[in-house]
Design an enzyme around this catalytic site. Structure first.
Site, mmCIF file in Angstrom:
data_model
loop_
_atom_site.group_PDB
_atom_site.id
_atom_site.type_symbol
_atom_site.label_atom_id
_atom_site.label_comp_id
_atom_site.label_asym_id
_atom_site.label_seq_id
_atom_site.Cartn_x
_atom_site.Cartn_y
_atom_site.Cartn_z
ATOM 1 N N LYS A 193 5.438 14.272 25.213
ATOM 2 C CA LYS A 193 4.658 15.276 25.928
ATOM 3 C C LYS A 193 3.405 15.585 25.133
ATOM 4 C CE LYS A 193 5.069 19.772 28.209
ATOM 5 N NZ LYS A 193 5.953 20.930 28.486
ATOM 6 N N ASP A 233 0.820 -1.211 0.000
ATOM 7 C CA ASP A 233 0.000 0.000 0.000
ATOM 8 C C ASP A 233 0.857 1.265 0.000
ATOM 9 O OD1 ASP A 233 -2.300 -1.456 -0.094
ATOM 10 O OD2 ASP A 233 -2.860 -1.154 2.001
#
Length: 283
Positions: free
Chosen positions: A151, A66
């Protein structure tokens, strides 16, 4: 019928190269011309004349997985050129013709027994100080997320110029129906039938669990604003092209005018594809 074809094959894949050569010989024996024979992938480059030749093909044969198909789709650039995808990889949601059935499928296609599916593509513009600094075209998705910094980030979501929310998450995925079975699916987003018209907005690991995926019409415009100071936030197109983003950058996504045209096997059943690729239980 197809007289001028380009053959694109997955780079650094000996099996794909060997099969591509066999396809080239097969086309020649049937009076078709192979105008471009080239690898496609991260390290492959194309000059202007090669791109123009590919975009003047009657059809393009792509051998790979793909990811190879995604690269080829962007290379064709939305021209109305059907792609014959030969699955040399493992999953193959887009490259549906298996290598084991390659020449039988080609015989059917060249006798006119095939369907062409029109697939939506996504356009993404990166705006900085209200100026467009980059623009991209993809078949699967646009992903906005962090790099190595573990984070959480703040993303402002605006739909059709209406502020929706500021979302705390690891990232954002905006996918086409074709891309709904890619990263979107892994992130808990819905599967859309590939010929539907629309966009899927999905968050990656949202801080608030009530933030859920949204399916939007194909004429909607999604703006994602980078609201936090976190470093190493990137935009990625189809998992292959990347751009670092800055605070206050705006990524504007919409369904593109360009389309991708895929040749589907005769009497193809998409639900059988899902059952086989996702290993759903059979009757």
């Amino acid at each position: 019928m197809f007289k001028k074809l380009s053959i694109l094959y997955k780079e650094n894949d000996n099996s794909a190269i060997e099969t591509a050569i066999k396809v080239q010989d097969w086309l020649k024996n049937r009076g078709a011309e192979c105008i471009v024979f080239h690898s496609v992938g991260v390290f492959s480059s194309f000059n202007h004349s090669e791109i123009m030749a590919i975009q003047s093909s009657d059809a393009v044969v792509v051998l790979g997985g793909d990811g190879t198909m995604l690269s080829a789709s962007r290379l064709i650039g939305g021209k109305k050129i059907p792609i014959i995808g030969i699955n040399m990889g493992r999953l193959g949601f887009i490259t549906e013709i298996p290598k084991t059935d390659l020449f039988n499928s080609l015989e059917q296609i060249f006798s006119g027994d095939y369907e062409i599916e029109e697939r939506s593509m996504i356009n993404a513009q990166v705006l900085r100080d209200e100026h467009i600094v980059n623009e991209y075209l993809g078949l699967n998705d646009i992903v906005i997320g962090k790099g190595i910094m573990a984070k959480i980030s703040d993303f402002g979501l605006i739909i059709n110029n209406i502020y929706v929310s500021t979302i705390k998450a690891d990232g954002i995925i905006i996918s086409t129906p074709t891309g709904s079975t890619a990263y979107n699916l892994s992130a808990g987003g819905p599967i859309l039938y590939p010929t539907l018209k629309g966009l899927v907005f999905t968050t990656i690991c949202p801080h608030t669990l009530t933030v859920r995926p949204i399916v939007l019409p194909d004429d909607f415009v999604i703006d994602v604003v980078i609201s936090s100071h976190v470093r190493d936030i990137f935009l990625t197109v189809d998992g292959q092209i990347g751009l670092p983003l800055q605070k206050n950058d705006k990524v504007r996504c919409r369904i593109a005018d360009e389309k991708t045209y895929l040749i589907a096997p005769p009497r193809r059943n998409y639900f059988r594809v899902l059952r086989e690729k996702l290993r759903w239980g059979e009757r």
